[in-house]
Design an enzyme around this catalytic site. Structure first.
Site, PDB file in Angstrom:
ATOM      1  N   LYS A  49       0.841  -1.205   0.000  1.00 14.94           N
ATOM      2  CA  LYS A  49       0.000   0.000   0.000  1.00 14.94           C
ATOM      3  C   LYS A  49       0.874   1.251   0.000  1.00 14.94           C
ATOM      4  O   LYS A  49       0.622   2.210  -0.733  1.00 14.94           O
ATOM      5  CB  LYS A  49      -0.944  -0.024   1.218  1.00 14.94           C
ATOM      6  CG  LYS A  49      -2.055  -1.044   1.041  1.00 14.94           C
ATOM      7  CD  LYS A  49      -2.823  -1.380   2.298  1.00 14.94           C
ATOM      8  CE  LYS A  49      -3.782  -2.537   2.000  1.00 14.94           C
ATOM      9  NZ  LYS A  49      -4.533  -3.005   3.171  1.00 14.94           N
ATOM     10  N   GLN A  93      -4.716  -1.727   9.305  1.00 16.14           N
ATOM     11  CA  GLN A  93      -4.547  -3.035   8.661  1.00 16.14           C
ATOM     12  C   GLN A  93      -5.104  -4.143   9.560  1.00 16.14           C
ATOM     13  O   GLN A  93      -4.739  -4.245  10.731  1.00 16.14           O
ATOM     14  CB  GLN A  93      -3.049  -3.282   8.369  1.00 16.14           C
ATOM     15  CG  GLN A  93      -2.775  -4.558   7.623  1.00 16.14           C
ATOM     16  CD  GLN A  93      -3.387  -4.567   6.213  1.00 16.14           C
ATOM     17  OE1 GLN A  93      -3.244  -3.618   5.445  1.00 16.14           O
ATOM     18  NE2 GLN A  93      -4.083  -5.652   5.880  1.00 16.14           N
ATOM     19  N   ASP A 116     -11.011   2.580   3.644  1.00  7.88           N
ATOM     20  CA  ASP A 116     -11.334   1.161   3.460  1.00  7.88           C
ATOM     21  C   ASP A 116     -12.839   0.963   3.272  1.00  7.88           C
ATOM     22  O   ASP A 116     -13.288  -0.117   2.895  1.00  7.88           O
ATOM     23  CB  ASP A 116     -10.878   0.348   4.682  1.00  7.88           C
ATOM     24  CG  ASP A 116      -9.645  -0.497   4.383  1.00  7.88           C
ATOM     25  OD1 ASP A 116      -9.370  -0.732   3.192  1.00  7.88           O
ATOM     26  OD2 ASP A 116      -8.973  -0.916   5.348  1.00  7.88           O
TER      27      ASP A 116
END
Ligand code: NDP
Length: 303
Positions: A49, A93, A116
């Site tokens: 990422k 994460q 997200d």
């Protein structure tokens, strides 16, 4: 003959488009990634990422906490990032250590910075068909379909899996695109009778090579979201034809595993019209969509 839908090319195009937009901005978007503990897979995902952010010109920051961080400390970090005007996107994460309540952490991220798309506010907006920041993986699947000129409207779409991060938002997005959507899960009876009617079949199950010929309609579009590590050579022999078998067995011997989706590639090649490979399919789109979401979050928040 099956057409392989390469996620690589589509992801590259999306990242180039994001980079073009970022270039036009006086202040580039800023993504803050939080990692907790030393999960090996998480470390790889976080590194990817951050690398992608650099490639498209997004500023990225990475905070890596030890697995012993308390929930209160993590919530405090997120609170600080929520009010930090220089931060456009916050990503925690997953998975988190078991002493931390994942839902509470995801709900604490400000919806405007929730790149997200897991916050219930954004999930609710998606459910209502409103403008939102969508979860990256299902949004990536829609990009694959659209950019491959695959018609969604009016088609029978079957999603296998009902998780909050893939299955449910996937179904909502397909509905938004006017597909007729069925959601299947572990309690579904006669699964193959339902999946074998699908013009578009999306597998998000978490079981290596679970989808076989009997599940697939002749010529269907089969999108494989699954990412599973397979260590068993006999399963590898069952799932791959001669074109790939040697390479896959070599990977098992050398690395101890090979990455396999939820669909048997051998079966998909025999029955499907279109198929996304694993690796090289949906997974690459997930990161590209995170970049797109970070750009979108910054544009929405700053305007
Ligand atoms: P979950 O484990 O949260 O959900 C799996 C779903 O599959 C559940 O809804 C479950 O049903 C259903 N299921 C399990 N067994 C069966 C069965 N025998 N028949 C029908 N349905 C079944 O997984 P995720 O949604 O998080 O992820 C799914 C897959 O996608 C995983 O392989 C994961 O690694 C991968 N993934 C890939 C990403 C990418 O970037 N490509 C991103 C995120 C995930 P029930 O609800 O009844 O238990």
């Amino acid at each position: 003959m099956v057409k392989i839908l390469s996620g690589k090319e589509i992801a590259e195009v999306i990242k180039r488009e994001v980079a073009e937009e970022v270039k036009k901005m006086s202040i580039p978007p800023c993504l803050h990634v939080i990692q907790v503990g030393n999960n090996e897979a998480s470390a790889v995902y976080v590194a990817n990422k951050i690398k992608s952010a650099r490639e498209v010109g997004i500023i990225s920051h990475h905070t890596h906490f030890s697995a012993t961080i308390t929930q209160a400390e993590l919530l405090e970090k997120i609170r600080q990032l929520n009010v930090d005007d220089s931060v456009d996107g916050i990503l925690v994460q997953l998975p988190l250590p078991s002493h931390i309540n994942e839902d509470m952490i995801l709900e604490s991220i400000h919806p405007e910075k929730d790149v997200d798309g897991f916050n219930p506010v954004n999930a609710g907006k998606l459910f209502q068909g409103k403008q939102t920041i969508p979860p990256c993986t299902p949004a990536g699947v829609i990009e694959i379909l659209k950019r491959s000129h695959i018609a969604i409207e009016g088609k029978k779409a079957v999603v296998i899996g009902r998780s909050n991060i893939v299955g449910k938002p996937m179904a909502m997005m397909l509905l938004q695109e006017n597909a007729t959507v069925t959601i299947c899960h572990s309690r579904t009876e006669n699964l193959e009778r339902i999946t074998a009617q699908a013009d578009i079949l999306i597998a998000a199950i978490g079981k290596a090579g679970f989808i076989r010929e009997k599940h697939i309609k002749e010529g269907a579009v089969v999108i494989d979201v699954g990412i599973n590590k397979v260590t068993d050579e006999s399963l590898v022999r069952e799932l791959f034809d001669q074109t790939e078998l040697e390479k896959r067995l070599k990977a098992v011997k050398e690395k101890g595993f090979t990455l396999v989706g939820d669909v048997s590639p051998k079966s998909a090649k025999q029955k499907a019209g279109f198929f996304t490979p694993v690796p090289g399919g949906v997974g690459l789109l997930t990161v590209a969509m995170l970049m797109k979401n970070t750009l979108k979050a910054s544009q929405l928040r700053r305007n």
